[in-house]
Design a protein around this motif. Structure first.
Motif, PDB file in Angstrom:
ATOM      1  N   GLU A  81     -10.355  -4.517   5.269  1.00 48.76           N
ATOM      2  CA  GLU A  81      -9.665  -3.770   7.213  1.00 48.76           C
ATOM      3  C   GLU A  81     -10.429  -1.772   6.094  1.00 48.76           C
ATOM      4  O   GLU A  81      -9.207  -1.666   5.607  1.00 48.76           O
ATOM      5  CB  GLU A  81      -8.585  -3.573   7.723  1.00 48.76           C
ATOM      6  N   LEU A  98      -1.645  -1.832  10.916  1.00 50.27           N
ATOM      7  CA  LEU A  98      -1.982  -2.348   9.837  1.00 50.27           C
ATOM      8  C   LEU A  98      -1.266  -3.161   8.477  1.00 50.27           C
ATOM      9  O   LEU A  98      -1.683  -3.630   7.993  1.00 50.27           O
ATOM     10  CB  LEU A  98      -2.059  -0.758   9.108  1.00 50.27           C
ATOM     11  N   ALA A 101      -1.280  -6.254  10.142  1.00 51.17           N
ATOM     12  CA  ALA A 101      -2.753  -6.847   8.780  1.00 51.17           C
ATOM     13  C   ALA A 101      -3.235  -7.253   8.235  1.00 51.17           C
ATOM     14  O   ALA A 101      -3.081  -8.949   7.321  1.00 51.17           O
ATOM     15  CB  ALA A 101      -3.959  -6.349   9.188  1.00 51.17           C
ATOM     16  N   ARG A 112      -7.441  -9.573   0.919  1.00 50.61           N
ATOM     17  CA  ARG A 112      -6.859  -9.148   1.483  1.00 50.61           C
ATOM     18  C   ARG A 112      -6.695  -8.084   1.456  1.00 50.61           C
ATOM     19  O   ARG A 112      -5.291  -7.280   0.826  1.00 50.61           O
ATOM     20  CB  ARG A 112      -5.909  -8.976   2.872  1.00 50.61           C
ATOM     21  N   ILE A 114      -6.742  -3.747   2.437  1.00 46.20           N
ATOM     22  CA  ILE A 114      -7.043  -2.727   3.447  1.00 46.20           C
ATOM     23  C   ILE A 114      -7.202  -1.416   3.440  1.00 46.20           C
ATOM     24  O   ILE A 114      -6.433  -1.173   1.563  1.00 46.20           O
ATOM     25  CB  ILE A 114      -5.506  -2.485   4.311  1.00 46.20           C
TER      26      ILE A 114
END
Length: 383
Positions: A81, A98, A101, A112, A114
């Motif tokens: 992201e 966020l 997420a 993952r 960000i």
């Protein structure tokens, strides 16, 4: 030093940073959950963060060709992201989204990831909301925060993140990237890289947009035209107008498209003169967001114009002192010479300070035109 994987080819002049990030990809012991990438505008912070995200997802550590690399680089990977705020700040509500997420395990990738491209725009509340996940990391979630300097991020976050610093890349390296990546003519690439002072994004724009080159020429030429109070007021107005025109031209089409998509998504008639209350409320919220984005964009354009303008006084000082340093404005040599002959070295330093003060005032939300007028009054050529 061994060659970096191909995914890093678009990160230029940053060998120590690339080496540190590549080592973290290859060795879990060198990996951490939060990274802070700092460097001056145009150094490639965001590009480096995206390349790092791609390398983390890639089975080969950054081949640059696989699906994981391509989607991570273009921002479409399911587990990467990228946050690039169009507004003046990132609020607490967005930060909480966020955090949520980041608490979800990766769906298809190894991590993952960000990426917050503008971590310096986090409000204090938003930064505090992120602090919890930085203090108590979630397994297989990596945070990549980008900011101009360490001072732009609250101390509690930066003390819990691993810091890597990018530098301003060499002009030759930026020119080579434009030729290699974008197919720019070498002579144009060399001009653009020098005029942009190694800011990669602006160098590409100058190389590909004749109107951008004309606007820059108009800005740097102002240094030789400010003689009296009237000239100073006119110059300030010109700088503000250049920003408004460029911002309007850039955002008008996008704003109209966003409005049309919103109406279609809500099932509203795009041609209707009036809309139901719930549609009007959504349109009002969109217009507020667009106004914030336009304000930020206009201020960014003004700031870039001031960076261009101050380069004239810097070049003039180099010329007066006879310092063996490459100049930025080779294409407007007569302007630089005129300014160098009109000002003493001390006056040139005062001029550089005046431009810096204007940039700081605008960053602190002083009305841009007022800050520009005060600056231009300080830049009048001595009689």
């Amino acid at each position: 030093m061994s060659a970096a994987p191909p995914v890093w080819d678009q990160v230029v002049g940053q060998d120590p940073t690339v080496a540190a990030l590549t080592a973290a990809v290859a060795d879990p012991a060198a990996m951490t959950h939060a990274w802070l990438l700092t460097g001056p505008p145009g150094s490639g912070r965001s590009v480096a963060a995206r390349c790092f995200a791609a390398a983390l997802q890639c089975p080969q550590g950054g081949c640059g060709e696989c699906r994981e690399c391509r989607t991570a680089l273009d921002g479409t990977h399911a587990d990467v992201e990228v946050v690039a705020t169009p507004g003046l700040s990132i609020g607490v509500d967005h930060a909480r989204e966020l955090v949520h997420a980041g608490s979800v395990r990766p769906s298809v990738g190894r991590f993952r990831v960000i990426v917050i491209e503008d971590a310096d725009r986090l409000t204090e509340q938003a930064a505090n909301a992120l602090l919890k996940v930085v203090e108590e990391p979630v397994s297989r979630t990596v945070w990549l925060l980008c900011a101009p300097s360490l001072d732009d991020v609250i101390v509690t976050i930066r003390s819990r993140s691993r810091h890597v610093r990018l530098r301003t890349p060499p002009v030759d390296a930026v020119a080579d990237l434009l030729v290699r990546r974008d197919g720019i003519d070498p002579a144009m690439a060399a001009y653009a890289a020098r005029a942009a002072q190694s800011h990669i994004g602006i160098a590409k724009r100058l190389a590909t947009d004749a109107a951008a080159r004309e606007r820059r020429h108009a800005v740097v030429s102002l240094a030789a035209k400010i003689r009296g109070v009237g000239d100073a007021i006119d110059a300030a107005s010109d700088l503000a107008s250049i920003a408004d025109e460029e911002s309007g031209a850039t955002t008008a089409e996008r704003d109209a498209a966003e409005r049309r998509r919103l109406l279609e998504r809500m099932g509203a008639d795009t041609a209707a003169r009036t809309q139901p209350p719930h549609v009007r409320s959504a349109l009002a919220a969109l217009e507020r967001e667009q106004k914030q984005r336009a304000t930020r964009h206009a201020r960014d354009i003004i700031d870039r114009s001031l960076v261009d303008l101050v380069s004239v006084y810097r070049d003039a000082l180099v010329q007066r002192l006879g310092t063996p340093v490459p100049v930025v404005n080779v294409d407007v040599g007569p302007v630089v010479t005129q300014v160098a002959q009109a000002f003493t070295s001390e006056q040139l330093l005062h001029a550089i300070d005046a431009v810096g003060t204007a940039r700081e005032r605008i960053d602190r939300n002083v009305a841009p035109l007022l800050a520009l007028e005060a600056m231009c009054l300080s830049l009048r050529l001595p009689r």
